[in-house]
Design a protein around this motif. Structure first.
Motif, PDB file in Angstrom:
ATOM      1  N   ASP A 279       0.815  -1.219   0.000  1.00 36.72           N
ATOM      2  CA  ASP A 279       0.000   0.000   0.000  1.00 36.72           C
ATOM      3  C   ASP A 279       0.846   1.265   0.000  1.00 36.72           C
ATOM      4  OD1 ASP A 279      -2.414  -1.414  -0.038  1.00 36.72           O
ATOM      5  OD2 ASP A 279      -2.465  -1.559   2.147  1.00 36.72           O
ATOM      6  N   GLN A 280       2.058   1.176  -0.513  1.00 33.22           N
ATOM      7  CA  GLN A 280       2.918   2.346  -0.662  1.00 33.22           C
ATOM      8  C   GLN A 280       2.725   2.889  -2.080  1.00 33.22           C
ATOM      9  OE1 GLN A 280       6.976   1.511   0.582  1.00 33.22           O
ATOM     10  NE2 GLN A 280       6.279   0.344   2.367  1.00 33.22           N
ATOM     11  N   ASP A 281       1.561   3.492  -2.284  1.00 35.48           N
ATOM     12  CA  ASP A 281       1.128   3.802  -3.643  1.00 35.48           C
ATOM     13  C   ASP A 281       1.950   4.894  -4.313  1.00 35.48           C
ATOM     14  OD1 ASP A 281      -1.009   1.892  -3.705  1.00 35.48           O
ATOM     15  OD2 ASP A 281      -2.122   3.212  -2.374  1.00 35.48           O
TER      16      ASP A 281
ATOM     17  N   ARG B 151      -5.685   4.868  -6.560  1.00 35.00           N
ATOM     18  CA  ARG B 151      -5.657   4.837  -5.094  1.00 35.00           C
ATOM     19  C   ARG B 151      -5.230   6.184  -4.523  1.00 35.00           C
ATOM     20  NH1 ARG B 151      -2.407  -0.856  -4.057  1.00 35.00           N
ATOM     21  NH2 ARG B 151      -4.128  -2.293  -4.493  1.00 35.00           N
TER      22      ARG B 151
ATOM     23  N   GLN C 258     -15.245  -3.723   4.969  1.00 32.89           N
ATOM     24  CA  GLN C 258     -16.418  -3.132   4.341  1.00 32.89           C
ATOM     25  C   GLN C 258     -17.656  -3.984   4.550  1.00 32.89           C
ATOM     26  OE1 GLN C 258     -16.668   0.056   2.618  1.00 32.89           O
ATOM     27  NE2 GLN C 258     -18.710  -0.580   3.299  1.00 32.89           N
TER      28      GLN C 258
ATOM     29  N   ALA D 257     -10.871   0.825  10.131  1.00 34.93           N
ATOM     30  CA  ALA D 257      -9.817   0.227   9.312  1.00 34.93           C
ATOM     31  C   ALA D 257      -9.802   0.855   7.927  1.00 34.93           C
ATOM     32  CB  ALA D 257     -10.019  -1.281   9.215  1.00 34.93           C
ATOM     33  N   LEU D 258     -10.984   1.146   7.393  1.00 35.06           N
ATOM     34  CA  LEU D 258     -11.076   1.800   6.086  1.00 35.06           C
ATOM     35  C   LEU D 258     -10.630   3.252   6.189  1.00 35.06           C
ATOM     36  CD1 LEU D 258     -14.593   0.390   5.135  1.00 35.06           C
ATOM     37  CD2 LEU D 258     -12.374  -0.509   4.416  1.00 35.06           C
TER      38      LEU D 258
ATOM     39  N   TRP E 105      -8.548   4.524   8.330  1.00 35.56           N
ATOM     40  CA  TRP E 105      -7.093   4.583   8.531  1.00 35.56           C
ATOM     41  C   TRP E 105      -6.358   4.446   7.200  1.00 35.56           C
ATOM     42  CZ3 TRP E 105      -3.786   0.056   8.180  1.00 35.56           C
ATOM     43  CH2 TRP E 105      -2.454   0.365   8.379  1.00 35.56           C
ATOM     44  N   ARG E 106      -6.815   3.546   6.351  1.00 32.73           N
ATOM     45  CA  ARG E 106      -6.177   3.371   5.050  1.00 32.73           C
ATOM     46  C   ARG E 106      -6.271   4.643   4.201  1.00 32.73           C
ATOM     47  NH1 ARG E 106      -8.775  -2.586   3.700  1.00 32.73           N
ATOM     48  NH2 ARG E 106      -7.707  -3.718   5.380  1.00 32.73           N
ATOM     49  N   ARG E 107      -7.349   5.420   4.418  1.00 31.63           N
ATOM     50  CA  ARG E 107      -7.494   6.681   3.684  1.00 31.63           C
ATOM     51  C   ARG E 107      -6.789   7.832   4.374  1.00 31.63           C
ATOM     52  NH1 ARG E 107     -13.019   4.670   3.387  1.00 31.63           N
ATOM     53  NH2 ARG E 107     -13.533   6.047   5.127  1.00 31.63           N
ATOM     54  N   GLY E 108      -6.144   7.559   5.506  1.00 26.75           N
ATOM     55  CA  GLY E 108      -5.425   8.596   6.225  1.00 26.75           C
ATOM     56  C   GLY E 108      -6.319   9.531   7.013  1.00 26.75           C
TER      57      GLY E 108
ATOM     58  N   ALA F 140      -3.154   5.948  12.908  1.00 27.54           N
ATOM     59  CA  ALA F 140      -2.871   4.541  12.654  1.00 27.54           C
ATOM     60  C   ALA F 140      -3.068   3.709  13.920  1.00 27.54           C
ATOM     61  CB  ALA F 140      -1.436   4.387  12.154  1.00 27.54           C
TER      62      ALA F 140
END
Length: 527
Positions: free
Chosen positions: A50-52, A82, A206, A233-234, A236-239, A243
């Motif tokens: 996930d280091q886009d 992403r 989700q 969790a979702l 956090w992934r979107r910032g 974390a």
């Protein structure tokens, strides 16, 4: 000279160790930064981690070095999407398709992006082409079902069922089938589909959120609130939230006596307005300091809320995070409070208009609506970026035209942003006055609502604001995907005693709803 790191990085990636593969590939690229094999391994590894941003950089460079490398352009499209760079992602996928026009995955990826951008007709073309190329692919059949769910639900159901025929273990198909079944009012079947998806894939945030919202809509709070935490969790992934395992930790219900806690914003403005009511409850637990961080448009309004020792902007909240013992988000507080329909905290109103702003806007209302007339505010569209905006927003102001026939009513647009032009002009003597340009933030909107007799709104932040202010508000709800916070089978709201709910009985048909509102408006005017 051959780069000695290629084989080592490839072995690490083959061993399902993308972190080591990326580390080794970076070492190799430090010796030769244009080695295609290492760029591909680095890009693939960064994507898996996930280091886009890094993935996009590696894929971009690989594509520049090897222009006919279709995987590079596909990977670049995925990474850019992403990152929210949709224009660049679309260009990357179109370049990949020019190289491989019969690749089903490229068609479905581009179709997903086009649907996100609202280009639904072209998105459907690509998804149908993907299915034609890969008719037994459960993921691609599911993508087609997702696209068709709004306008062609029966075909969408068939697509999901076909996907499950080919792969009964594909959890996403079960989950998305559950969403469609819930939209069609088949709650029992929807719940079974969600639970089947979670049996196959327990760590499926989700789907856990989808099941939570179904349960909360039914008032099944014990399981519903707990499952609803999976949304973090979702986020956090979107910032959007700190974390996991950060310092300070997320509050999990520990004693707050003598401690400090900061409440961070999450999701939309309406969510912040609805759940800020828990701030006084937090303070009542003995917290020495409760800090409320909020988006700039809400800061002034939130100063009227009891219980917060400090109200700050969201950016400042991130900077002050280490100065607190705990952090939380408002949507997690109903779980900690054990909220049911009968125990919602904070008497209404819990937010209040600013007197000076109210005087300024009251003068504008009186200038356009003489004494004895009913002053009604209108909001007919929500945020177009909302996932359910197609269902919850009205097609245009013209949908409300039957209201113009009610005598003795003056209408005011509270629609933000202010519409450049109105879809329909009310008849002479029944003007709709656009006051949105006078509204700089939600404190201004609160002051305006305080001077209105009624707000008529789709399900958006203004409806929550009217409810929190204790003002009369009628909320127009879609037949499908009505939000979980509006209980099934009810025309009132336990969250806001002054709200009344008007629901569609048929998908995409607002005529019966508006007719009911017009009748209710006539009755209110006659009182």
């Amino acid at each position: 000279m051959d780069n000695p790191f290629v084989a080592q990085a490839a072995l690490a990636l083959l061993a399902d160790n993308p972190r080591d593969a990326l580390r080794i590939a970076r070492m190799g690229l430090s010796l030769c930064n244009d080695e295609p094999a290492l760029l591909e391994i680095a890009a693939d590894s960064a994507s898996q981690l996930d280091q886009d941003t890094d993935a996009a950089r590696y894929w971009q460079r690989l594509g520049e070095l090897v222009p006919d490398h279709s995987q590079a352009w596909n990977g670049l499209g995925i990474a850019l999407q992403r990152l929210g760079a949709v224009d660049e992602a679309e260009a990357a996928w179109r370049r990949a398709l020019a190289l491989l026009p019969d690749d089903a995955n490229l068609h479905t990826n581009l179709g997903l992006l086009l649907a996100e951008r609202g280009a639904l007709a072209e998105a459907e073309q690509h998804q149908r082409r993907a299915v034609a190329l890969a008719p037994d692919s459960a993921p691609i059949l599911t993508n087609l079902g997702d696209l068709l769910a709004h306008d062609s639900p029966e075909e969408a159901l068939a697509s999901y069922h076909t996907a499950l025929v080919h792969d009964a273990g594909f959890a996403t198909a079960h989950c998305n089938l559950g969403v469609l079944l819930a939209d069609q009012g088949q709650a029992t079947a929807a719940e079974a589909a969600f639970r089947q998806a979670l049996a196959l894939r327990p760590d499926f945030p989700q789907c856990r959120v989808n099941l939570a919202q179904l349960l909360l809509r039914q008032g099944r709070f014990d399981e519903g609130w707990a499952l609803h935490e999976s949304r973090l969790a979702l986020a956090w992934r979107r910032g959007e939230v700190p974390a996991p395992h950060t310092t300070p930790p997320q509050w999990q219900g520990e004693s707050l006596r003598g401690r400090s806690i900061i409440v961070l914003p999450e999701q939309g403005y309406g969510d912040d307005i609805q759940f800020c009511r828990y701030v006084p409850w937090l303070k009542s637990l003995g917290a020495a300091r409760v800090t409320l961080a909020c988006r700039p448009g809400l800061t002034a309004l939130m100063h009227t809320l009891a219980g917060a020792d400090q109200v700050i902007d969201a950016d400042e909240g991130q900077a002050q995070l280490p100065q607190h013992d705990y952090w939380t988000v408002a949507l997690s507080l109903p779980l900690r409070a054990g909220t049911t329909w009968d125990s919602i905290p904070a008497p209404v109103p819990y937010l209040h208009p600013d007197p000076a702003r109210q005087r300024r806007l009251q003068a504008l209302l009186e200038a356009d609506a003489p004494a004895g007339t009913l002053r009604v505010g209108l909001v007919w569209r929500g945020n177009p970026r909302h996932a359910n905006d197609r269902a919850r927003s009205l097609p245009g102001l013209a949908t409300l035209a039957p209201l113009w026939a009610v005598p003795g009513v003056h209408f005011f647009s509270v629609q933000k942003p202010s519409p450049a032009s109105l879809a329909v002009a009310p008849p002479p003597g029944q003007p709709l006055v656009d006051l949105a340009p006078q509204l700089g933030d939600f404190a201004d909107t609160a002051a305006l609502i305080a001077g209105l007799d009624l707000v008529i709104s789709v399900d958006t932040a203004v409806a929550h604001l009217a409810g929190a202010l204790g003002r009369r508000c009628w909320v127009l709800l879609p037949a499908r995907k009505a939000d979980w916070r509006w209980p099934e089978g009810r025309t009132d709201s336990p969250w806001y005693p002054d709200l009344r709910l008007f629901r569609q009985t048929r998908h995409d048909d607002w005529s019966a709803v508006v007719a009911s509102v017009a009748k209710a408006l006539e009755e209110l005017r006659a009182k």
